[in-house]
Scaffold this motif. Structure first.
Motif, PDB file in Angstrom:
ATOM      1  N   TYR A 137      14.085 -63.635  30.069  1.00 38.13           N
ATOM      2  CA  TYR A 137      15.017 -62.876  29.221  1.00 38.13           C
ATOM      3  C   TYR A 137      16.024 -63.797  28.537  1.00 38.13           C
ATOM      4  CZ  TYR A 137      18.812 -63.104  32.712  1.00 38.13           C
ATOM      5  OH  TYR A 137      19.799 -63.526  33.567  1.00 38.13           O
ATOM      6  N   GLN A 138      16.290 -64.976  29.136  1.00 36.33           N
ATOM      7  CA  GLN A 138      17.159 -65.947  28.480  1.00 36.33           C
ATOM      8  C   GLN A 138      16.468 -66.572  27.274  1.00 36.33           C
ATOM      9  OE1 GLN A 138      17.769 -68.182  32.169  1.00 36.33           O
ATOM     10  NE2 GLN A 138      19.945 -67.649  32.092  1.00 36.33           N
ATOM     11  N   ASP A 139      15.137 -66.779  27.388  1.00 35.13           N
ATOM     12  CA  ASP A 139      14.376 -67.243  26.223  1.00 35.13           C
ATOM     13  C   ASP A 139      14.476 -66.236  25.084  1.00 35.13           C
ATOM     14  OD1 ASP A 139      13.575 -69.387  27.755  1.00 35.13           O
ATOM     15  OD2 ASP A 139      11.654 -68.511  28.318  1.00 35.13           O
ATOM     16  N   ILE A 140      14.354 -64.956  25.433  1.00 38.12           N
ATOM     17  CA  ILE A 140      14.392 -63.911  24.412  1.00 38.12           C
ATOM     18  C   ILE A 140      15.768 -63.817  23.779  1.00 38.12           C
ATOM     19  CG2 ILE A 140      14.252 -61.405  24.114  1.00 38.12           C
ATOM     20  CD1 ILE A 140      11.935 -61.412  26.077  1.00 38.12           C
ATOM     21  N   GLN A 141      16.817 -64.000  24.568  1.00 41.97           N
ATOM     22  CA  GLN A 141      18.169 -63.985  24.011  1.00 41.97           C
ATOM     23  C   GLN A 141      18.358 -65.113  22.999  1.00 41.97           C
ATOM     24  OE1 GLN A 141      20.502 -64.111  27.627  1.00 41.97           O
ATOM     25  NE2 GLN A 141      20.794 -61.883  27.656  1.00 41.97           N
ATOM     26  N   GLU A 142      17.741 -66.264  23.257  1.00 45.15           N
ATOM     27  CA  GLU A 142      17.829 -67.358  22.298  1.00 45.15           C
ATOM     28  C   GLU A 142      17.037 -67.041  21.034  1.00 45.15           C
ATOM     29  OE1 GLU A 142      17.356 -71.199  23.976  1.00 45.15           O
ATOM     30  OE2 GLU A 142      17.046 -72.180  22.049  1.00 45.15           O
ATOM     31  N   LEU A 143      15.908 -66.372  21.197  1.00 48.00           N
ATOM     32  CA  LEU A 143      15.143 -65.941  20.024  1.00 48.00           C
ATOM     33  C   LEU A 143      15.960 -64.975  19.166  1.00 48.00           C
ATOM     34  CD1 LEU A 143      11.609 -65.322  21.594  1.00 48.00           C
ATOM     35  CD2 LEU A 143      12.256 -67.193  20.068  1.00 48.00           C
TER      36      LEU A 143
END
Length: 911
Positions: A137-143
């Motif tokens: 979910y941290q990857d998605i927040q960066e996206l």
């Protein structure tokens, strides 16, 4: 080792340093628009989340969006895998880990590719160790920060707040979880739902897991009861998210008439149909899971209600409370306007009313209450509840003694008649003086205004206006003393006179009523504010109860009984507001206390005027918070009833009292916890200090005693004397330590009796020097007193201990041959004593902590014993108990000065 992403099926090469990538990302152009997140939400694996996400991706691609599949969890589900065809796929990031290759989402590759929409499966997944972020979910927040829209999937068991609930239902603790705000802050959440029976059927057909895995799942997680419970939780959690979004948006909708949650409102009255309205509204509120409010509009006619109507109003009020309604009091004669205004401010969505009988007049019919309310609040849903046949038969009128109430009273009639007589007499006098008829008309109009001010009923204004016109016609128009009028303009004059008198008197009545309502509002606000201020100032439970009871007595003018629990949870009564010599046994007895105990245990109201234990002399109200009753307040009623205004004020005051009591209870618990923590810390410090510092003298004593026992007969006298001296020194050190411990404990606990009397300072110092360390012979001790007759008020044995501790401290921490000076002088009403040495001195940081218990300075001592740090702490306690001050400062050019003050005593010399 990190790998650099390459499109195609080639093996990935080594990636650049992550720090370099981050720097490169920061240098890129800032994306103004943040990406949007859509979550496909389900209650279990296999419900079709990934399938729905891929279908949505195909629809987005058809709409012309640049869609990329960032990562899809490898499935053995042909239907799902078939949907990948036609979509651009980002190659996974391959990471070697303990001999195997892990496939992860390539975050850097996705940012470099920068599609409009990317699909990333399994939002709660935990990444491999070499990935930039620990959680997906941290990857998605960066996206999202990079301006890329994201589709993702997650199950209900992965939400952090629901983890314990899911574990209790399924017996499985889910390790991969996401914060709830990730779910709640998503731009869209699509619930992918399927019947549990269909999900189990899919599992049996092998569409979710392989045969062995499916069989195991059916015996554990995928049981019918588990799936039904998880589905319900998922549905509720989706609805909760919508409610949270609504709450966030409400500040932007304050001036809007649009409501998303249900708030049911009814108007309390003494009408026979009001009970049915209350029950209907309660059922609606329960069905809609909404708020339920009952509003009582207090008008100028409220106090004229008969006992019959007051009783019925009290019954309706009690029924509304039982049905869970929040009771609100407002003031105003225009009931519809007050209801509409409150509904708009409180966010009411539906109003439930009883059918009101429309009054019909000869030429017109008045507007019904519902029609008027609809005009004032057109955006509200208004429900009209018809009366039952039995209720229609009941007369709805004010009744006193079984007879209809009248709007006239003898006193008001005499007032109105007297005012008319005075106006007529004044008019005759003015006529004799030559004043015109217009002046006399103004006198009668003034009389009508005075009548409106002095009487309670509007009828007097109307009758007074009519009689004034007739009296003017009879006494002041030609022909006089008859109701005829010769001039053609008189009829118009009479009509205008009547209209002016009646309109002005009506306005005067309204102003008087509004003044009464404003006074009631001001009184309510004043007494609540005064109650709040007084309760906030109190710092004890008894003080809070006393102030609350005083305010209640001031409001009701009745005795008040307060029951407060003691440490054993037994209620202790206290009565307030009784007259001197009044028999209080009527209100405080076993029967009344039994009612109070019931209220305390059940956290409900009971006693007089209620349906629970109504035979009591008092109305007992629980002083409660959300969880329990903190006390019980009893209002002496006998056979009387509280007015709705008084009761609403009383409940508000008790709520303030409950908040103050709860705050005080929490403060006391906090203080108890802090005290226990302090005691535990003191105990731990004492044990640690004793275990460490007593070891040396005890070891020395036991060792020397052992040497004497084994070799005493063969030792020389000088050696024996040295050992005896060492044993004596160690024993005295232990004795002084114990004395200090006992003295500190007694002073802090208040168990030591300090006997203050006049003492000569010189004698106290001499006594102290006889008990100081025997090593004082290695130092020079000087006593310098300003006057040999310096006297102070003190407990000599304690002050001797102060001198001993400070002088011993100077002997221990200064070199041999040092000089110790004891200086005494008088400053005003105090003796000022200094004990100074020329040793190495004490640093400023250590000076601030020197009088703390168990603190020892870092100065090295001449022996191996360090000390517990009790001596100076004891000195501070003793001097403080004497009303003096103690401190330490530097000596010039080097050394330390301890100083303290004691109350001085005058020396009386008899000649």
């Amino acid at each position: 080792m990190t790998m650099n992403p390459v499109w195609g099926s080639e093996k990935m090469e080594q990636r650049p340093n992550p720090d370099a990538i981050l720097k490169q990302i920061e240098e890129e152009k800032v994306i103004k628009e943040k990406g949007k997140l859509k979550i496909f939400f389900g209650y279990a694996a296999g419900v079709g989340k990934t399938y729905a996400m891929l279908e949505a991706a195909h629809a987005a691609k058809k709409a012309g969006l640049d869609v990329v599949v960032g990562y899809i969890e490898p499935h053995t589900r042909p239907d799902t895998l078939a949907l990948l065809e036609g979509l651009c796929q980002l190659p996974p990031l391959e990471i070697p880990y303990k001999g195997i290759t892990l496939r992860e989402f390539d975050l850097d590759g996705a940012i470099k590719r920068k599609p409009r929409l990317i699909l990333v499966d399994e939002l709660a997944h935990t990444n491999a160790e070499n990935c930039r972020h620990r959680k997906r979910y941290q990857d998605i927040q960066e996206l999202l920060r990079a301006g890329i829209d994201v589709y993702t999937t997650v199950n209900v068991q992965h939400l952090e707040s629901l983890n314990d609930i899911v574990a209790s239902i399924t017996g499985v603790v889910v390790r991969e979880r996401i914060p709830d705000d990730v779910f709640d802050d998503a731009d869209q959440v699509e619930l992918v739902d399927v019947e549990p029976e269909d999900l189990i059927k899919r599992l049996n057909e092998g569409k979710i897991y392989k045969y062995k895995q499916a069989k195991k799942a059916l015996g554990n997680f995928f049981q019918q009861d588990n799936l039904v419970a998880l589905r319900e939780i998922a549905l509720r959690r989706t609805a909760d998210r919508v409610n949270k979004i609504s709450e966030k948006n409400k500040p932007w909708m304050k001036n809007s008439n649009y409501y998303t949650d249900e708030h049911i409102l009814i108007c309390l009255s003494s009408s026979p149909s009001n009970a049915k309205v209350i029950r209907t509204a309660a059922r609606m509120a329960s069905a809609f899971h909404g708020m339920f409010t009952a509003v009582y509009v207090e008008t100028s006619q409220t106090k004229t209600l008969s006992k019959f109507d007051q009783q019925r109003l009290a019954d309706n009020l009690r029924l509304a409370e039982q049905m869970g309604a929040k009771i609100v009091n407002v003031f105003g004669d225009d009931i519809a306007q007050q209801i509409a205004g409150y509904a708009k401010l409180a966010g009411v969505s539906k109003i439930v009313l009883g059918r009101s009988q429309q009054r019909r007049h000869l030429l017109f019919s008045s507007q019904s209450f519902a029609d008027k309310l609809t005009q004032l609040a057109p955006n509200l849903d208004i429900y009209i509840i018809p009366e039952s046949a039995e209720e229609k038969k009941k007369p709805y009128q004010s009744i006193k003694g079984g007879q209809p109430a009248r709007g006239f009273s003898l006193l008001d009639s005499l007032k109105a008649l007297g005012i008319l007589v005075v106006c007529t007499a004044l008019g005759l006098w003015l006529r004799s003086l030559g004043f015109t008829e217009s002046n006399i008309i103004m006198v009668y109009i003034l009389g009508v205004l005075v009548t409106a001010l002095c009487t309670k009923s509007k009828s007097y204004s109307l009758i007074s206006s009519i009689i004034s016109v007739l009296a003017f016609n009879f006494f002041f128009t030609v022909p006089r003393f008859s109701f005829n009028a010769y001039e053609a303009g008189y009829p118009v004059t009479f009509v205008i006179m009547f209209l002016v008198a009646f309109i002005t008197s009506t306005l005067t009545m309204k102003v008087k009523q509004q003044a009464f309502q404003s006074a009631a509002k001001a009184y309510r606000t004043e007494i609540l504010l005064e109650t709040s201020q007084k309760l906030q100032k109190e710092r004890t439970i008894d003080g809070i109860i006393r102030e609350a009871a005083g305010q209640m007595t001031k409001l009701l003018d009745r005795p008040v009984v307060f029951y407060t629990p003691d440490k054993k949870n037994k209620l202790i009564p206290s009565i307030f507001g009784t007259q001197e010599g009044e028999d209080t046994s009527v209100y405080i007895n076993e029967e009344e206390q039994a009612v109070a105990e019931w209220v305390y245990k059940n956290n409900k109201h009971a006693g007089a005027t209620t349906s629970t234990l109504p035979g009591a002399k008092c109305l007992y109200l629980a002083v409660r918070n959300k969880e329990q009753a903190l006390a019980v307040a009893g209002v002496v009623l006998n056979s009387d009833m509280l007015e709705s205004f008084e009761k609403s004020l009383l409940i508000a005051m008790l709520s303030e009292c409950a908040l103050a009591l709860e705050k005080q209870v929490l403060n006391e618990k906090k203080n108890e916890i802090a005290l226990k923590a302090q005691q535990e810390q003191l105990r731990a410090n004492l044990l640690r200090a004793i275990s460490h510092d007593l070891r040396t003298p005890l070891t020395s004593i036991s060792g020397n005693a052992s040497v004497l026992m084994q070799n005493g007969s063969h030792m020389e006298e000088t050696q024996k004397n040295k050992i005896y001296t060492d044993i004596f020194d160690d024993s005295m050190w232990l004795i002084n330590l114990v004395e200090n411990l006992l003295s500190v404990t007694r002073i802090d606990n208040g168990t030591m009796n300090i006997q203050m009397q006049a003492e000569l300072l010189e004698e106290v110092i001499t006594e102290a020097l006889h008990h100081i360390n025997r090593k004082s012979t290695d130092h020079t001790i000087q006593v310098e007193l300003e006057d040999e007759f310096l006297m102070g008020k003190m407990d000599s044995r304690l002050i001797v201990q102060v001198f001993i501790n400070i002088i011993d401290n100077a002997i221990k921490y200064t070199q041999k041959g040092s000089c110790i000076r004891i200086i005494g002088k008088k400053k005003g009403k105090y003796l000022y004593i200094e004990i100074e040495d020329d040793g190495p001195g004490i640093g400023r940081e250590e000076q601030e902590k020197l009088f703390d218990m168990f603190y020892t300075a870092n100065n090295e001592r001449g022996d191996s014993r360090r000390g517990l740090g009790l001596g100076l702490a004891l000195c501070k306690s003793i001097i403080t108990a004497h009303g003096g001050n103690i401190g330490v400062k530097e000596n010039s050019p080097h050394g330390t000065i301890f100083y303290f003050t004691l109350p001085a005593e005058e020396v009386i010399i008899h000649e």
